[in-house]
Design a protein around this motif. Structure first.
Motif, mmCIF file in Angstrom:
data_model
loop_
_atom_site.group_PDB
_atom_site.id
_atom_site.type_symbol
_atom_site.label_atom_id
_atom_site.label_comp_id
_atom_site.label_asym_id
_atom_site.label_seq_id
_atom_site.Cartn_x
_atom_site.Cartn_y
_atom_site.Cartn_z
ATOM 1 N N VAL A 247 -24.309 -11.204 18.561
ATOM 2 C CA VAL A 247 -25.409 -10.880 19.464
ATOM 3 C C VAL A 247 -24.825 -10.497 20.822
ATOM 4 O O VAL A 247 -24.029 -11.240 21.412
ATOM 5 N N LEU A 248 -25.225 -9.332 21.316
ATOM 6 C CA LEU A 248 -24.726 -8.810 22.584
ATOM 7 C C LEU A 248 -25.893 -8.306 23.430
ATOM 8 O O LEU A 248 -27.019 -8.181 22.948
ATOM 9 N N ALA A 249 -25.596 -8.002 24.686
ATOM 10 C CA ALA A 249 -26.548 -7.329 25.564
ATOM 11 C C ALA A 249 -25.898 -6.069 26.104
ATOM 12 O O ALA A 249 -24.689 -6.039 26.364
ATOM 13 N N ASP A 250 -26.687 -5.014 26.276
ATOM 14 C CA ASP A 250 -26.155 -3.789 26.873
ATOM 15 C C ASP A 250 -25.945 -4.003 28.378
ATOM 16 O O ASP A 250 -26.209 -5.105 28.890
ATOM 17 N N PRO A 251 -25.454 -3.027 29.119
ATOM 18 C CA PRO A 251 -25.126 -3.263 30.534
ATOM 19 C C PRO A 251 -26.293 -3.709 31.403
ATOM 20 O O PRO A 251 -26.068 -4.223 32.503
ATOM 21 N N GLU A 252 -27.537 -3.547 30.949
ATOM 22 C CA GLU A 252 -28.671 -4.024 31.736
ATOM 23 C C GLU A 252 -29.405 -5.177 31.056
ATOM 24 O O GLU A 252 -30.528 -5.516 31.423
ATOM 25 N N GLY A 253 -28.750 -5.804 30.079
ATOM 26 C CA GLY A 253 -29.280 -7.045 29.519
ATOM 27 C C GLY A 253 -30.150 -6.914 28.304
ATOM 28 O O GLY A 253 -30.706 -7.925 27.836
ATOM 29 N N ASN A 254 -30.290 -5.705 27.748
ATOM 30 C CA ASN A 254 -31.111 -5.544 26.549
ATOM 31 C C ASN A 254 -30.358 -6.020 25.317
ATOM 32 O O ASN A 254 -29.244 -5.565 25.043
ATOM 33 N N GLU A 255 -30.964 -6.919 24.569
ATOM 34 C CA GLU A 255 -30.306 -7.559 23.437
ATOM 35 C C GLU A 255 -30.142 -6.593 22.258
ATOM 36 O O GLU A 255 -30.987 -5.734 22.021
ATOM 37 N N PHE A 256 -29.064 -6.753 21.517
ATOM 38 C CA PHE A 256 -28.880 -6.063 20.248
ATOM 39 C C PHE A 256 -27.894 -6.855 19.406
ATOM 40 O O PHE A 256 -27.219 -7.768 19.905
ATOM 41 N N SER B 193 -17.362 -2.441 7.516
ATOM 42 C CA SER B 193 -16.366 -3.437 7.115
ATOM 43 C C SER B 193 -16.285 -4.480 8.217
ATOM 44 O O SER B 193 -16.763 -4.265 9.341
ATOM 45 N N LEU B 194 -15.645 -5.600 7.911
ATOM 46 C CA LEU B 194 -15.452 -6.625 8.940
ATOM 47 C C LEU B 194 -14.557 -6.096 10.051
ATOM 48 O O LEU B 194 -14.749 -6.429 11.232
ATOM 49 N N ALA B 195 -13.587 -5.267 9.680
ATOM 50 C CA ALA B 195 -12.714 -4.674 10.702
ATOM 51 C C ALA B 195 -13.510 -3.742 11.612
ATOM 52 O O ALA B 195 -13.302 -3.735 12.844
ATOM 53 N N HIS B 196 -14.407 -2.968 11.039
ATOM 54 C CA HIS B 196 -15.259 -2.082 11.835
ATOM 55 C C HIS B 196 -16.146 -2.908 12.767
ATOM 56 O O HIS B 196 -16.311 -2.571 13.953
ATOM 57 N N GLN B 197 -16.721 -3.984 12.263
ATOM 58 C CA GLN B 197 -17.551 -4.847 13.098
ATOM 59 C C GLN B 197 -16.765 -5.383 14.283
ATOM 60 O O GLN B 197 -17.215 -5.325 15.435
ATOM 61 N N ALA B 198 -15.553 -5.905 14.034
ATOM 62 C CA ALA B 198 -14.734 -6.469 15.103
ATOM 63 C C ALA B 198 -14.342 -5.401 16.113
ATOM 64 O O ALA B 198 -14.368 -5.626 17.337
ATOM 65 N N GLU B 199 -13.987 -4.212 15.615
ATOM 66 C CA GLU B 199 -13.596 -3.123 16.516
ATOM 67 C C GLU B 199 -14.757 -2.676 17.379
ATOM 68 O O GLU B 199 -14.606 -2.438 18.583
ATOM 69 N N LEU B 200 -15.947 -2.577 16.779
ATOM 70 C CA LEU B 200 -17.120 -2.132 17.529
ATOM 71 C C LEU B 200 -17.494 -3.147 18.596
ATOM 72 O O LEU B 200 -17.786 -2.783 19.748
ATOM 73 N N VAL B 201 -17.491 -4.422 18.260
ATOM 74 C CA VAL B 201 -17.809 -5.463 19.237
ATOM 75 C C VAL B 201 -16.822 -5.415 20.399
ATOM 76 O O VAL B 201 -17.211 -5.450 21.577
ATOM 77 N N ALA B 202 -15.529 -5.322 20.097
ATOM 78 C CA ALA B 202 -14.520 -5.292 21.154
ATOM 79 C C ALA B 202 -14.688 -4.054 22.035
ATOM 80 O O ALA B 202 -14.601 -4.132 23.274
ATOM 81 N N ARG B 203 -14.948 -2.915 21.415
ATOM 82 C CA ARG B 203 -15.080 -1.670 22.180
ATOM 83 C C ARG B 203 -16.312 -1.711 23.081
ATOM 84 O O ARG B 203 -16.271 -1.259 24.238
ATOM 85 N N LEU B 204 -17.415 -2.262 22.569
ATOM 86 C CA LEU B 204 -18.626 -2.311 23.377
ATOM 87 C C LEU B 204 -18.506 -3.304 24.529
ATOM 88 O O LEU B 204 -19.062 -3.080 25.612
ATOM 89 N N LYS B 205 -17.763 -4.366 24.328
ATOM 90 C CA LYS B 205 -17.499 -5.273 25.450
ATOM 91 C C LYS B 205 -16.715 -4.549 26.547
ATOM 92 O O LYS B 205 -16.969 -4.731 27.742
ATOM 93 N N ASP B 206 -15.781 -3.694 26.138
ATOM 94 C CA ASP B 206 -15.023 -2.910 27.120
ATOM 95 C C ASP B 206 -15.927 -1.934 27.872
ATOM 96 O O ASP B 206 -15.591 -1.512 28.985
ATOM 97 N N HIS B 207 -17.058 -1.566 27.267
ATOM 98 C CA HIS B 207 -17.978 -0.620 27.891
ATOM 99 C C HIS B 207 -19.174 -1.317 28.555
ATOM 100 O O HIS B 207 -20.156 -0.651 28.900
ATOM 101 N N GLY B 208 -19.090 -2.624 28.730
ATOM 102 C CA GLY B 208 -20.117 -3.304 29.509
ATOM 103 C C GLY B 208 -21.031 -4.229 28.761
ATOM 104 O O GLY B 208 -21.920 -4.840 29.363
ATOM 105 N N ALA B 209 -20.846 -4.388 27.439
ATOM 106 C CA ALA B 209 -21.664 -5.344 26.690
ATOM 107 C C ALA B 209 -21.224 -6.766 26.996
ATOM 108 O O ALA B 209 -20.050 -7.020 27.279
ATOM 109 N N THR B 210 -22.151 -7.700 26.925
ATOM 110 C CA THR B 210 -21.847 -9.110 27.141
ATOM 111 C C THR B 210 -22.367 -9.939 25.971
ATOM 112 O O THR B 210 -23.435 -9.646 25.423
#
Length: 246
Positions: free
Chosen positions: A109-118, A79-96
């Motif tokens: 579009v995000l990067a994991d803590p070492e810059g790998n795109e996803f 859902s759109l709510a799930h998408q927003a929650e996941l993006v916010a949570r992953l930013k809290d865990h080091g995604a940029t």
């Protein structure tokens, strides 16, 4: 029958940190069976998993360069709510957040803590039964030609094909898609992300490697030395490995 993808291999300086990040991203667990950190479904380490394509984070000494990986993961949401929650949570865990020229699109579009795109996708019906990984996406110059190679390599079926994008999925219709996305840039540098493939029980690894070479794969020397797996590149130079049966 073809080889089956068992995990996406991600190189990282700190494999434990990156492994925990991907466990959070996928709702799975991080396991440390050896020097690598494997991310798969909760409940205990099962490898190879009968359905899912896991993530194996491998420690390396050097950090990622500024070059974009040619392989990345697309994550599914419900859902759109799930998408927003996941993006916010992953930013809290080091995604940029990343700007790779995607413009105004419904996915993030995000990067994991070492810059790998996803990418974290908006909900799409096509991915409703893939699990948390919607697709493994590989950049290529000619998606249709690459689909012929990867379809033969893995015995996967084309579900959709245009000049810009080809979707393949297992013949059983389970797990994530492999998506071959047209990119104008040829592969010029070692990637931090690649697929690891495994022969089916009873198949001969050497025969499978020979079959892949006949399809256009070439040997790859990364300084791996005498190891039980075989490093190859597809016809456009994208790396992958064929593992030995456990």
């Amino acid at each position: 029958m073809g080889l089956r993808p068992v995990h996406v291999n991600i190189k990282a300086v700190d494999a434990s940190v990156v492994g925990r990040f991907w466990a959070e991203a996928l709702g799975w667990s991080a396991y440390s069976p050896g020097v690598t950190t494997y991310v798969g479904p909760a409940g205990g380490l099962v490898w190879p998993d009968p359905v899912v394509v896991g993530v194996d984070v491998v420690p390396v000494p050097g950090r990622k360069t500024a070059a974009k990986n040619r392989t990345h993961l697309d994550l599914a949401t419900t859902s759109l709510a799930h998408q927003a929650e996941l993006v916010a949570r992953l930013k809290d865990h080091g995604a940029t957040p990343l700007d790779i020229g995607q413009g105004d699109v419904p996915w993030t579009v995000l990067a994991d803590p070492e810059g790998n795109e996803f990418c974290v996708l908006e909900p799409r019906e096509v991915y409703r039964d893939t699990g948390p990984i919607a697709a493994v996406v590989v950049d290529c110059l000619d998606p249709r030609a690459m689909a012929r190679f990867w379809g033969e390599a893995m015995g996967w079926v084309v579900h959709k094909a245009t000049d810009d994008l080809v979707h393949l999925r297992s013949a059983e219709g389970v797990g994530p898609y492999l998506e071959l996305f047209r990119s104008p840039h040829a592969n010029t540098a070692p990637d931090r992300v690649h697929l690891d493939l495994l022969p089916h029980p009873g198949d001969d690894k050497a025969a499978e490697v020979a079959r892949l070479k006949a399809l256009g794969a070439t040997d790859l020397d990364l300084g791996q030395g005498d190891v039980p797996w075989t490093c190859l590149t597809d016809p456009e130079g994208n790396e992958f490995c064929v593992l030995a049966l456990p």
